[in-house]
Design an enzyme around this catalytic site. Structure first.
Site, PDB file in Angstrom:
ATOM      1  CG  ASP A 117      -5.874  -5.315   4.651  1.00 55.44           C
ATOM      2  OD1 ASP A 117      -6.720  -4.394   4.625  1.00 55.44           O
ATOM      3  OD2 ASP A 117      -4.682  -5.104   4.951  1.00 55.44           O
ATOM      4  CG  ASP A 151      -2.961   2.133   5.232  1.00 51.36           C
ATOM      5  OD1 ASP A 151      -2.588   1.238   6.007  1.00 51.36           O
ATOM      6  OD2 ASP A 151      -3.472   1.893   4.122  1.00 51.36           O
ATOM      7  CG  HIS A 153       2.290  -1.935   4.468  1.00 51.77           C
ATOM      8  ND1 HIS A 153       1.817  -3.210   4.251  1.00 51.77           N
ATOM      9  CD2 HIS A 153       2.674  -1.914   5.769  1.00 51.77           C
ATOM     10  CE1 HIS A 153       1.900  -3.923   5.364  1.00 51.77           C
ATOM     11  NE2 HIS A 153       2.418  -3.160   6.294  1.00 51.77           N
ATOM     12  CG  ASP A 211      -6.593  -0.446   4.397  1.00 50.94           C
ATOM     13  OD1 ASP A 211      -6.489  -1.517   5.019  1.00 50.94           O
ATOM     14  OD2 ASP A 211      -5.613   0.155   3.914  1.00 50.94           O
ATOM     15  CG  HIS A 260      -2.295   0.620   0.854  1.00 51.38           C
ATOM     16  ND1 HIS A 260      -3.438   0.388   1.583  1.00 51.38           N
ATOM     17  CD2 HIS A 260      -2.665   1.486  -0.129  1.00 51.38           C
ATOM     18  CE1 HIS A 260      -4.446   1.063   1.057  1.00 51.38           C
ATOM     19  NE2 HIS A 260      -4.002   1.748   0.026  1.00 51.38           N
ATOM     20  CG  HIS A 282      -4.723  -2.374   8.576  1.00 53.36           C
ATOM     21  ND1 HIS A 282      -4.866  -3.300   7.559  1.00 53.36           N
ATOM     22  CD2 HIS A 282      -4.478  -3.081   9.708  1.00 53.36           C
ATOM     23  CE1 HIS A 282      -4.707  -4.520   8.054  1.00 53.36           C
ATOM     24  NE2 HIS A 282      -4.470  -4.415   9.359  1.00 53.36           N
ATOM     25  CD  GLU A 330      -0.417  -4.341   1.435  1.00 52.11           C
ATOM     26  OE1 GLU A 330       0.095  -5.473   1.518  1.00 52.11           O
ATOM     27  OE2 GLU A 330       0.172  -3.291   1.788  1.00 52.11           O
ATOM     28  CG  ASP A 340      -5.154  -3.102   1.958  1.00 60.02           C
ATOM     29  OD1 ASP A 340      -5.241  -4.339   1.821  1.00 60.02           O
ATOM     30  OD2 ASP A 340      -4.252  -2.557   2.627  1.00 60.02           O
TER      31      ASP A 340
END
Length: 308
Positions: free
Chosen positions: A233, A132, A145, A128, A106, A130, A280, A231
């Site tokens: 994930d 980031d 990332h 995402d 990322h 997360h 990712e 992303d």
């Protein structure tokens, strides 16, 4: 709605802590990306991959910030990729196309946002698990990332890292969708920012339909267009097992497709989508290229593919 979609591969794993994500662009292409995009009515051009030396040939500590309490790996390498990628993204937009950047980790979003926001005000929707939103001061791992949005928005100790800042990106037009894993410093930074965060709990409570419509209204308010960052994930690991940092409780297959289909519908009405990335995907961790295939389908949904 036919448009040129320009595929740009950025096969990096400098920003991650699991090897294999540099093979993501190849896996996504192999999963039938071009055919999916053509089925969505796109005129597809594939420019190939940026030349990215492997991480084994580089020293992660070279040019690392040396001040106590600052932690960032492969800074020089991420800078080089980001600058070259920003030029390609900006060129694709100038030529009337929509750049679709394939990661890689990322950290490539730094170049995407910088190029997309060159000479334009932009918003961003960040699909995402997360945030980031770490910085070299707050990152537990030093993996970049986990820093691209903080870098692009010149957050805290990244404010003076000019190559990573994206002046065209407006903080009040940044929206996270589907957050469920944040470090404590990230959580504090997001709360104090002017950006908007929707967690998976928000999606549970209000439904994906309401959340994505709010996200689109916020991200597009008063800007020239938006960047969509996907992303993989963001999805539940049962749907997308081939990612380096899986977190249970993510978006379902249909929730994800609905959200990206809604992006395409909104774009048809308002012409707002400037650029997109899909990142990712790690084929080393994947099962039968399932995650790469999902990335192709979701990208096609965002770019106009319909059931009817």
């Amino acid at each position: 709605m036919e448009r040129e979609v320009r595929i740009i591969g950025a096969p990096t794993d400098y920003g991650a802590n699991r090897r294999g994500v540099d093979m993501g662009p190849s896996a996504i292409r192999y999963a039938g990306l071009a055919d999916e995009l053509r089925a969505a009515g796109a005129d597809v051009t594939d420019t190939g991959d940026l030349l990215v030396p492997t991480a084994e040939t580089r020293d992660p500590s070279v040019d690392e910030p040396k001040e106590e309490g600052r932690n960032a790996k492969f800074v020089r390498e991420v800078e080089d990729v980001s600058l070259r990628l920003a030029d390609q993204v900006a060129e694709a937009i100038d030529d009337g196309g929509v750049p679709l950047v394939l990661g890689g980790d990322h950290s490539i979003a730094i170049g995407c946002l910088s190029g997309s926001g060159r000479d334009a005000d932009i918003g961003a929707i960040w699909f995402d698990a997360h945030g980031d939103y770490n910085t070299p001061e707050t990152s537990p791992s030093g993996n970049i990332h986990g820093m691209p949005l903080a870098a692009a928005l010149a957050h805290r100790d990244l404010a003076d890292v000019e190559w990573a800042n994206a002046p065209g990106l407006q903080e009040e037009n940044v929206v996270w969708v589907g957050l469920r894993s944040l470090d404590e410093a990230e959580r504090k930074g997001i709360r104090e920012s002017e950006a908007t965060a929707f967690t998976m709990s928000d999606i549970d409570e209000h439904g994906m339909s309401e959340i994505i419509d709010q996200a689109l209204e916020i991200a597009t308010d008063g800007v020239d267009g938006i960047h969509v960052s996907l992303d993989l994930d963001w999805l539940d690991p049962n749907e997308a097992p081939g990612v380096g940092t899986p977190v249970h409780g993510g978006a379902t297959y249909r929730e994800a497709h609905y959200a990206l289909e809604r992006v395409a519908e909104y774009d048809e009405e308002h012409d707002v989508l400037r650029s997109m990335d899909a990142v990712e995907v790690n084929p080393v961790l994947d099962e039968h290229n399932q995650t790469a295939k999902l990335a192709t389908e979701l990208a096609a949904s965002a770019l106009g593919k319909r059931i009817l």
